[in-house]
Design a protein around this motif. Structure first.
Motif, short mmCIF file in Angstrom:
data_model
loop_
_atom_site.label_atom_id
_atom_site.label_comp_id
_atom_site.label_asym_id
_atom_site.label_seq_id
_atom_site.Cartn_x
_atom_site.Cartn_y
_atom_site.Cartn_z
N SER A 187 57.77 -8.15 45.89
CA SER A 187 57.70 -9.51 45.75
C SER A 187 57.44 -9.97 44.02
CB SER A 187 56.60 -10.59 46.47
OG SER A 187 55.48 -10.49 46.09
N ARG A 188 56.43 -9.37 43.47
CA ARG A 188 56.44 -10.11 42.19
C ARG A 188 57.20 -9.30 41.30
NH1 ARG A 188 50.83 -11.03 40.80
NH2 ARG A 188 49.08 -12.01 42.32
N LEU A 189 57.72 -7.88 41.55
CA LEU A 189 58.49 -7.77 40.86
C LEU A 189 59.78 -8.40 40.79
CD1 LEU A 189 58.79 -3.57 41.20
CD2 LEU A 189 57.41 -5.04 39.05
N ASN A 190 60.68 -9.13 41.61
CA ASN A 190 61.64 -9.54 41.74
C ASN A 190 61.25 -10.81 41.27
OD1 ASN A 190 63.42 -8.21 43.56
ND2 ASN A 190 62.43 -8.57 45.14
N GLN A 191 59.77 -11.50 40.72
CA GLN A 191 59.98 -13.07 40.24
C GLN A 191 60.13 -12.09 38.66
OE1 GLN A 191 55.66 -13.66 40.28
NE2 GLN A 191 56.13 -13.61 42.32
N ASN A 192 61.20 -13.22 38.34
CA ASN A 192 62.27 -13.55 37.13
C ASN A 192 62.72 -12.27 36.75
OD1 ASN A 192 61.60 -16.16 37.00
ND2 ASN A 192 59.51 -15.75 36.81
N ARG A 193 63.17 -11.42 38.01
CA ARG A 193 63.36 -10.25 37.46
C ARG A 193 62.33 -9.32 36.69
NH1 ARG A 193 68.96 -9.06 38.99
NH2 ARG A 193 69.05 -7.45 36.78
N ALA A 194 61.28 -9.07 36.70
CA ALA A 194 60.06 -8.89 36.04
C ALA A 194 60.31 -7.25 36.16
CB ALA A 194 59.49 -9.16 37.42
N PHE A 195 61.10 -6.59 37.19
CA PHE A 195 61.08 -5.14 37.71
C PHE A 195 61.89 -4.55 36.32
CE2 PHE A 195 65.12 -7.46 39.55
CZ PHE A 195 66.29 -6.48 39.18
N GLU A 196 62.45 -5.56 35.72
CA GLU A 196 63.35 -4.40 34.03
C GLU A 196 62.11 -4.65 32.89
OE1 GLU A 196 66.23 -8.04 33.28
OE2 GLU A 196 67.17 -7.71 34.63
N ASN A 197 61.03 -5.05 32.76
CA ASN A 197 59.93 -4.71 32.22
C ASN A 197 59.23 -3.88 32.24
OD1 ASN A 197 61.07 -5.93 30.78
ND2 ASN A 197 60.38 -7.89 31.02
N HIS A 198 59.58 -3.06 33.66
CA HIS A 198 58.16 -2.36 34.31
C HIS A 198 58.61 -0.56 34.99
CE1 HIS A 198 55.37 -4.90 33.59
NE2 HIS A 198 56.65 -6.41 33.63
N TYR A 199 59.51 -0.44 34.72
CA TYR A 199 60.51 0.32 35.28
C TYR A 199 59.11 2.05 35.32
CZ TYR A 199 65.12 -1.21 35.32
OH TYR A 199 66.21 -2.20 35.22
N SER A 200 58.29 2.16 34.07
CA SER A 200 57.11 3.52 33.72
C SER A 200 56.48 3.12 34.89
CB SER A 200 57.08 3.56 32.46
OG SER A 200 56.08 2.01 31.74
N GLU A 201 55.84 1.57 35.15
CA GLU A 201 55.02 1.59 36.18
C GLU A 201 55.37 1.62 37.69
OE1 GLU A 201 55.44 -0.27 33.73
OE2 GLU A 201 53.50 -0.78 32.72
N MET A 202 56.59 1.30 38.08
CA MET A 202 57.35 1.17 39.06
C MET A 202 57.57 3.01 39.76
SD MET A 202 60.31 -1.63 38.67
CE MET A 202 60.94 -1.04 39.82
#
Length: 967
Positions: free
Chosen positions: A533-548
């Motif tokens: 749910s946090r990663l989907n906010q404003n497509r935040a996942f695009e900036n956190h691939y390494s942590e994901m």
């Protein structure tokens, strides 16, 4: 010379009763080298490798066998690696690690619980970098030779040396250096120091050490200061070692009862040191004491601190107390902090007393609030840094102090924790405690740390950073079982309040491992849902691939139920967030690698299989023309492993359906298609085993469907050799299932591919000729044709005739005997086909021996084909002779001679003459043959005479007489 071949029909010999050796289980490897164990007392000289025991030592003497180097693992590459020269940097690290394992009297090395500085320095140099311009002050001495005359008084020597130390007229400043240039310059100073020392310029070496120490007062580029500290102290360490080794070499020790001095023992005491060595040692400390500036005087004395061993035992303790107090005079807090770090690092190598470490930490805590003073904040602003970045500069030195004071024990942890709680903005201190003390110490107080971190108000170090450090500790060592749930719940109350994804995601990354290791799948699924749910906010996942990726890695690696994780609600949606192809490739490979290692049982849950199929399809879709071969191989291996794990038991139809879906899902990988064909063929063989070779209408249709699957799938494979092998294998499987039409189709397809086979193929980057493969393939194929019955719609031996037509058109190299080897195999097939009963059969398959019953027309066809093959071989014999390949010609002549003698009727005039001519041709160039070979062949022919009919025996007798004359 043409021939008139007539096959001989051999009587069926009774089966030979084979005798086997008795079987017994072995314990040791048969090629393992024998060892002799010798027990000796402690004081006896030890032979070979040994291991310590309470009262004796045992040594083993190996009696090496020829293959012992293979058995014990000493392969050639390992031997080469052992012989390689160690580079200087690795040698320094090795020496340091070796020294940490030695415990000397009066010289206590760091505890085993402490990480070595060598492992930390690399991380510091990699982390603390800068793009700012740096400056360095250097000085080169051109004059001032050391007075060496014996007549000079001591006062003149001291005066002259002090003048040398004060002589900085040649000092100049180098500005606007890049980081790389700065490092190169430091390395040059290091080289100059050693070179000066080796040329007996001790004062110059000291001056270089002083100049290097002065550089540690420069904080104009603070973000580079930790790396600057590492580089400079490396030089000081070398200087200190040079001084110490110099004193060791000058010291003389007279053992009791001996008149000749010897070198000091490793565990020497000050009373063993000669007066001259002590005077030299004091002279060095006097030189250092004469340095006017505080920082270089402090650092250089710390560098030679170990040399106090040559003086009084109490001098080290007094020096540590004095130096600890001296550091209080340094005004810049970061310079003072790293000076304390260097003092503790060197001090711990010379004493086991940790009192000076506690005093150093107390001094740091006393001035801790100055870090947040106005002057520091102004300097941070000037250098365009924030407070968080500035505080991280203290982490290496503070971690070392905390770890040094712990000494592998948690006795002082509660005391230090209480003192740190009293400090304002104590985030840096709490973070260092969690990073330095052992994880089990933190885990035993996990609830206390959760409470402290939740209620602390700190500046510079955020709560997200603190909870991340706590998560790192607890992921390595879990708290007591009764506290695990409360620790996760209490931590999550604070973590869930982080509004910025940039704070939240790095914080929860270590908690993924903690959750997966200590909780069931429901809690892991909830954890992933919150992250999703946090990663989907404003497509935040695009900036956190390494942590994901790290989160998925930890969850997949440590989860208690891998299959359950795959079908959880939030796992695959997180995988969908990896929209960058390279990162998605890595995460999918990680998942499938874990599946390969962790999932030992077969997969039969359709939901789990669909999830893995989705991940494997993502892997397959990343393969394109630009994919490197190694990556393609890794992906293929992972997908093939998944395919092999899928097993629906006796539900063969569902198994075949899965293989059909897999063929459609993975179109980009040849290896996957090869595996699928093998799996389907195995499925057909398993079906035959279940019905014991007697198919019903249902099983007959199923095995035909399997044959059709293979026949349709194989053309999609790029490699010609793979297609040929699979067609042959699939035809053999179809033949065992009495699917004669499908077998004929596969065999025909395999033969037709011979014309497409390239002359060379590339294997592992090397170009190899395909003729050896083709010869091997055709021999295998011909051995199969022995039991393949002729189709009523085709002619006699139609498959063999097709083979002969194909190999005639194939461009074999005329300078080798590959083509003739194939013809020899054809002759073997034909002479076997002429027998009344074949040596092997396939159950329920009627072979040609039963179809034709040794019909004269069938035998005539065989004889004609044999004659044709012999004629073609005679042509090649002539070509080899014309080209000068006498060795190949002689060997081929002997091979053909053997076939004729064993398989043809030599009582016929033409065959007898041909055999004699071949023997004469071979003996004509017998110098090219193995000297023992003709004799062996003659013995075999003589033994053959007793096993043949009268007319054949008479011909063989005449032939042996002729052979003896030609030898």
């Amino acid at each position: 010379m043409s021939c008139d071949w007539h096959c001989i029909v051999k009587d069926r010999e009774p089966p030979i009763c084979k005798k086997y050796f008795s079987v017994s289980e072995v314990v040791d490897h048969p090629l393992k080298p024998m060892t002799v164990t010798v027990l000796e007392s402690r004081n006896v000289r030890r032979l070979g490798s040994f291991s310590k025991s309470s009262s004796t030592t045992s040594s083993t003497i190996s009696l090496l066998e020829p293959f012992s180097t293979v058995v014990d693992g000493s392969d050639p590459f390992s031997l080469m690696a052992k012989q390689d020269t160690i580079d200087p940097l690795s040698q320094m690290v090795a020496e340091e690690e070796e020294s940490t394992m030695k415990l000397r009297k009066g010289e206590i090395i760091q505890e085993n619980s402490l990480d070595s500085w060598a492992s930390r320095r690399t991380a510091i140099l990699a982390k603390y970098t800068t793009s700012e311009k740096l400056s360095i002050v250097t000085s080169f001495l051109t004059g001032g030779e050391i007075i060496k005359t014996q007549q000079a008084s001591m006062s003149e020597k001291v005066k002259h040396r002090l003048e040398q130390l004060d002589d900085f007229e040649s000092t100049h400043q180098m500005l606007d250096l890049t980081q790389q240039e700065y490092v190169s310059r430091i390395e040059q100073l290091n080289h100059e120091l050693v070179q000066a020392w080796n040329t007996d310029q001790r004062v110059k070496s000291l001056k270089i050490a002083i100049q290097c120490s002065k550089l540690l007062a420069d904080t104009n580029v603070m973000q580079f200061y930790p790396s600057q500290f590492v580089l400079i102290t490396d030089i000081l360490d070398i200087f200190g070692k040079l001084v110490y080794d110099r004193l060791i070499s000058k010291a003389e020790y007279f053992e009791p009862g001996k008149k000749v001095p010897s070198a000091l023992p490793v565990n020497f005491t000050p009373d063993m040191v000669s007066d001259s060595a002590k005077e030299t040692c004091l002279n060095w400390f006097y030189k250092v004491a004469s340095i006017r500036e505080l920082l270089p005087r402090l650092y250089v004395e710390i560098a030679i601190l170990k040399s106090y061993r040559f003086l009084d035992k109490n001098d080290i303790k007094e020096a540590l107390e004095r130096l600890t107090k001296t550091i209080r005079g340094i005004g810049d807090p970061i310079v003072a902090a790293y000076a304390r770090c260097y003092l503790c690092r060197v001090g711990m190598t010379v004493t086991d007393d940790r009192e000076f470490v506690r005093n150093s930490l107390n001094d740091f805590l006393f001035v801790y609030q100055t870090i947040f003073g106005g002057g520091i904040r102004s300097e941070i602003t000037r250098q365009r840094m924030d407070l968080n970045g500035y505080l991280t500069l203290y982490i290496p030195c503070l971690d070392w102090l905390m770890q040094a004071i712990s000494s592998g024990s948690d006795i002082l942890l509660d005391e230090i924790l209480t003192r740190c709680q009293e400090k304002k903005n104590n985030g840096l201190l709490l973070n260092s405690i969690m990073s330095s003390f052992k994880p089990n110490f933190i885990a035993n107080r996990a609830e206390k740390f959760v409470s402290i971190l939740s209620n602390c108000a700190t500046e510079g170090i955020t709560k997200a950073q603190l909870f991340r450090s706590l998560g790192l500790c607890l992921s390595q060592c879990a708290p007591p079982v009764d506290q695990r749930t409360s620790v996760l719940t209490g931590s999550w109350k604070t973590i869930s309040t982080f509004t910025h994804v940039a704070d939240y995601i790095p914080c929860v990354e270590p908690w993924a491992q903690y959750t997966a290791m200590n909780f069931e799948l429901a809690e892991v699924n909830n954890f992933l849902g919150d992250v999703l749910s946090r990663l989907n906010q404003n497509r935040a996942f695009e900036n956190h691939y390494s942590e994901m990726f790290s989160i998925v890695d930890k969850v997949v690696t440590h989860t208690k139920s891998f299959e359950g994780l795959l079908i959880s609600d939030h796992f695959l949606p997180i995988i969908d967030l990896f929209q960058k192809e390279s990162v998605k490739l890595d995460v999918c490979m990680k998942i499938m690698t874990t599946c390969k290692n962790k999932s030992e049982n077969c997969l039969n849950d359709p939901v789990v299989i669909n999830a893995l199929m989705y991940i494997c399809k993502a892997l397959n879709d990343t393969v394109n023309a630009q994919t490197v071969e190694d990556e393609r191989r890794q992906i293929s291996n992972l997908i093939c492993n998944f395919i092999k794990k899928v097993d629906f038991g006796r539900d063969f139809e569902q198994q075949l359906t899965f293989y059909v879906e897999a063929r459609a899902a993975f179109p980009n990988l040849d290896s996957v298609f090869v595996t699928l064909v093998h799996c389907v063929n195995k499925l057909a063989v398993d079906t035959r085993c279940i019905v014991n070779g007697h198919h019903t209408r249902k099983t007959d249709a199923f095995v035909k469907a399997c044959a059709a699957y293979s026949y349709i799938t194989i053309p999609s494979i790029v490699s010609v050799t793979s297609r040929m092998d699979l067609y042959l294998l699939s035809g053999q499987v179809a033949l065992t299932n009495v699917c004669l039409g499908q077998a004929d189709a596969c065999f025909s397809a395999a033969i037709n591919l011979v014309s497409e086979l390239p002359k060379t193929i590339e294997i592992d980057g090397k170009t190899k000729n395909t003729e050896p493969y083709l010869v091997s393939f055709l021999c295998n194929f011909l051995s199969t044709l022995v039991v393949v019955p002729d189709s009523p719609e085709q002619g006699v031996l139609y498959l063999l005739r097709t083979v002969l037509d194909v190999i005639k058109r194939y461009p074999f190299d005329p300078n080798n005997t590959s083509l003739s080897l194939v013809y020899l195999a054809v002759i073997d097939l034909l002479t076997t086909a002429a027998q009344e009963s074949y040596p092997y059969h396939i159950p329920n398959v009627v072979s040609n021996d039963q179809l034709y019953g040794s019909d004269s027309k069938f035998i005539a066809e065989i004889d004609a084909l044999c004659s044709q093959c012999v004629d073609l071989m005679l042509v090649q014999l002539k070509q080899l002779g014309d080209s000068g390949n006498l060795r190949l010609q002689s060997n081929l002549a002997l091979d053909l001679f053997g076939k004729i003698v064993y398989k043809a009727d030599v009582s016929k005039e033409k065959m007898f003459a041909l055999a004699g001519n071949l023997w004469s041709l071979a003996m004509k160039n017998k110098s090219t043959l193995d000297p023992k070979l003709p004799g062996k062949i003659l013995m075999r022919v003589e033994r053959l005479k007793g096993k043949t009919m009268d007319h054949q025996r008479h011909a063989l007798e005449n032939l042996t007489t002729k052979m003896k004359l030609k030898m």
